[in-house]
Every structure is written in C-alpha cells, then in structure tokens.
Scaffold this active site. Structure first.
Site, PDB file in Angstrom:
ATOM      1  CG  ASN A  23      -1.619   1.273   1.154  1.00  0.00           C
ATOM      2  OD1 ASN A  23      -1.676   2.006   2.262  1.00  0.00           O
ATOM      3  ND2 ASN A  23      -2.959   1.138   0.530  1.00  0.00           N
ATOM      4  NE  ARG A  65      -5.789   8.565  -9.957  1.00  0.00           N
ATOM      5  CZ  ARG A  65      -6.423   9.374  -9.083  1.00  0.00           C
ATOM      6  NH1 ARG A  65      -5.766  10.594  -8.861  1.00  0.00           N
ATOM      7  NH2 ARG A  65      -7.704   9.412  -9.029  1.00  0.00           N
ATOM      8  CG  ASP A  98     -14.580   4.213  -5.940  1.00  0.00           C
ATOM      9  OD1 ASP A  98     -14.156   4.763  -7.005  1.00  0.00           O
ATOM     10  OD2 ASP A  98     -14.378   4.591  -4.627  1.00  0.00           O
ATOM     11  NE  ARG A 154     -18.506  11.177  -5.022  1.00  0.00           N
ATOM     12  CZ  ARG A 154     -16.985  11.355  -5.261  1.00  0.00           C
ATOM     13  NH1 ARG A 154     -16.442  10.245  -5.784  1.00  0.00           N
ATOM     14  NH2 ARG A 154     -16.582  12.391  -5.115  1.00  0.00           N
ATOM     15  CG  ASP A 192      -7.682  14.635  -8.283  1.00  0.00           C
ATOM     16  OD1 ASP A 192      -7.395  15.320  -7.385  1.00  0.00           O
ATOM     17  OD2 ASP A 192      -8.860  14.138  -8.212  1.00  0.00           O
ATOM     18  NE  ARG A 226     -15.580   2.489  -1.199  1.00  0.00           N
ATOM     19  CZ  ARG A 226     -14.584   1.631  -1.463  1.00  0.00           C
ATOM     20  NH1 ARG A 226     -13.726   2.076  -2.511  1.00  0.00           N
ATOM     21  NH2 ARG A 226     -14.433   0.632  -0.581  1.00  0.00           N
TER      22      ARG A 226
END
Length: 404
Positions: free
Chosen positions: A74, A82, A100, A132, A184, A212
């Site tokens: 991790n 990415r 997701d 969302r 991002d 989520r």
C-alpha cells in the site's frame, strides 16, 4: 485477439479495498464499444486485503483486451498507483479510471474520436453521479476545442479525463505523491495549461461517479490541513505557469472557491478556538500572495465577503456571515447610482465598527440581474470605474489593505 503495434488508449485503474464496486467498474470496461484490440488496461492493486487483487487477476484472465495486473504494498494514496500505471502505459492516450466508478459503454470510443478529430490533448467526458453529486457547470454543450480560460473546465480537475500520453511524457508529468488530497487537481490543471486544446463531450454520459456506502472515498476523509496543502500547491502551480493578470485571476477562483472557502463554511462554526486559529494561520500566506480585487470580483458577494474577512484576520465576524448563508437568508438589495449599483446587505454592510468596504458587497451583473430596477448596461460602466478606484487604492499585495 488481434495485436496492434500501439493501442489507442491505456486505461489505468488504481485499486485499494475496492470490492464490491470493482466488479461493476471492470464490467464497464468490458462493455466498451471500442475494439478491445485498440485498448489496454494497467490495473494496480495497492495492497488490498479484500479480494481486489484476485478480482483483477480473474478479469485479466478472461478479458478480450490486454490486461496487466500489478500488485504492490500500500502506497497510502491514489498518486502512487497512477504513476506506476502511467510508467507502463503504451497507448496514444491514457484514461484514469477509479476502481469504484464506471464508464459509459461508448465513453472511450467517443473520447478517442474527439481527440483524433480535433488534435486536442485532453478530452472531458460528461460525468453523472450515482449517490454522489457530480460537477455540472461544464456540460452545457459539446466543444470540439476550448481551453481552461474560456470555459468552466477549471471546475472539474479530477483525473478522470482522456490525456494524450505524448503530452504527459514530453513534460514529465506525474502525480505528486507528497499530496494526500488534491493531487489530481494539480495534475489536471497542468495538463489543461500545457495542452494544445481541450475537447468536451457533453452529449453522452462517459463517466459515472459512484458514491460509496462505506464513505471511504478519499475526498471525504482526511484532516482539514490537507485541504490547505492542496490549495497551496494549486495556487503555486497557477502562479508559476500563468503571468499575473486576468487569466491568472480567472484560474485562482477555483482553489479559493472550491478548496479554501469550504474551510470557512458551516464546519467553522463547530471548530474549537485552536482549529479556528490554525485555519486562519494556514490561510494567511495564501491570502497575502494570491487574493486580489480581480479574484474577489469573480465571486458571489457572500463568498467574497467570507474570504475578505479571512484576509483581514477577522474570525470574530465570520460566524455571523456563515450563519446567515447557512440559513439561506436573502440579503436585502440596496440599489444606488440610479439603479446601476446593487449592494447585497449581508451582515456588517456599512457597519462602521466592522469596517468592511462597500465594494465587497457590490454585486456583479450575473448576481444583480435578479434585482428589480437594476440597469445592467449602465452598471457595467459603473463597475469598471468602481474597480479601477479600488485597485488604485490598494498596495501591490492586494485586497487585504482595502479596509484600512
């Protein structure tokens, strides 16, 4: 499977604890109308323990397109996976797909066609939300070619775009792994600024942003200090890449409005004194460096007012303004100058003890149009004169001294 020399697009999927959402994400990749021979998938399992890695390997075994699965320890955030995927990509374009979320069936075909048709380096596909709220202001029309200064694309800086890989490689662009949120935004803003044109596909839902149920989406978690880190990095990028002037001011609206202002919203009312003081201290260098009248006038009055109070180190006045806005109260409109000036009387309007200058409350035409009796044509001349007067009255560092 037909092998081609170079795929059109590499789909990069960074996945951490993504079950069961990953199942539908991968199904949306399989449903793409783009020929599987024209695409490849690089999927990075970022140390998951919920079956994410196994799901990716099962997908690789059955998929019609080329799939590479990388399993690693991790990394702590989305940037590492990415970057790993980007280093392995071979497509003419890359698309970053969150594990997701999901793609519309024709998304890749439409976006690649749009980039090829117009020679643009970035393509935005319309985003819709599932549990969302997605960004909305940039999907008014499909645009063959635009840029970050003349459209609303600055309000969607997520990584889920089609990027020409040659652009990224030419400038050595990678995600900043030192940022835990907003990485991002930094990457996408740089791509917008370096791109030879940006296209917008607004007539087809290319991307479904999925909320989520477990609340683990990265933008919903983390300390408030991370938001200031994100704002600081984005403001620095804009200042470094865009000379001072209207174009820079237009872009600075985004970090002030989207990243900084929410720190002085309803949550501020429940923050303890130490957190409030810390937020003001974190905001101070950002306000001193980048807040100015031209950025301020591009905001609505209540947004401008709150940020002005932050710039002036007036946390004592902020709660009344925040409460007023949270209650969705309508500020009284005060028309002056024969209807050419509309002041919105939010808290502390013309309060001598508060000392907030009138121009902070002066509505720009887009906000003043709803006020009966407003004369827009004549008002434009008045506003230009008013802003020139404000600019002449301020020292070079900007708005902060306006109330002096």
């Amino acid at each position: 499977m037909t092998v081609v020399a170079q795929p059109d697009v590499t789909v990069i999927i960074g996945a951490y604890e993504a079950m069961p959402y990953l199942v539908e994400c991968l199904a949306s990749v399989e449903r793409q109308t783009l020929d599987p021979a024209r695409m490849e998938v690089i999927a990075v399992d970022d140390g998951s323990a919920d079956g994410t890695g196994e799901c990716l390997e099962e997908f690789a075994a059955r998929a019609a397109m080329s799939v590479t699965v990388i399993r690693q320890e991790n990394s702590g955030g989305p940037s590492g996976p990415r970057n790993v995927g980007l280093a392995r990509a071979t497509g003419r374009y890359v698309f970053f797909l969150d594990a997701d979320d999901r793609l519309g069936d024709e998304a890749l075909e439409r976006m690649v066609a749009m980039a090829d048709k117009n020679g643009t380096d970035v393509v935005l596909g319309k985003v819709e939300g599932i549990n969302r709220k997605p960004p909305a202001s940039m999907w008014g029309e499909t645009l063959d070619r635009t840029d970050v200064f003349s459209s609303n694309i600055k309000f969607t800086l997520s990584a889920q775009k089609l990027f020409r890989r040659a652009l990224l490689e030419r400038h050595g662009m990678r995600f900043d792994e030192s940022l835990w949120t907003g990485e991002d935004a930094l990457f996408t803003m740089e791509a917008y600024l370096r791109a030879d044109g940006v296209s917008v596909v607004a007539d087809y839902p290319c991307y479904y942003l999925v909320g989520r149920d477990d609340g683990k989406h990265v933008t919903k978690s983390g300390s408030y200090t991370l938001r200031f880190d994100s704002a600081r990095a984005l403001m620095k990028l804009i200042a470094d890449m865009v000379p001072a002037g209207p174009r820079r001011d237009t872009l600075m609206v985004r970090p002030f409005l989207v990243t900084l202002l929410p720190q002085f919203g309803p949550k501020f009312l429940t923050d303890d004194d130490e957190v409030r003081r810390n937020k003001m201290e974190l905001a101070r260098p950002l306000m001193d460096a980048h807040w100015n009248p031209e950025v301020a006038r591009r905001l609505r009055v209540h947004e401008r007012l709150r940020l002005h109070l932050v710039a002036e180190r007036r946390p004592d006045l902020l709660p009344d303004v925040i409460e007023f806005v949270r209650a969705k109260k309508q500020a009284d409109a005060v028309l002056e100058k024969r209807g050419t000036a509309v002041y919105l009387a939010y808290p502390y309007f013309r309060s001598k003890p508060a000392g907030v200058p009138d121009w902070i409350y002066l509505a720009e035409p887009r906000e003043a149009r709803s006020v009966e009796g407003y004369r827009e044509d004549a008002a434009n001349t008045f506003l230009r004169r008013a802003m020139r007067k404000v600019r002449r009255s301020l020292p070079a560092r900007g708005v902060k001294a306006a109330a002096a």
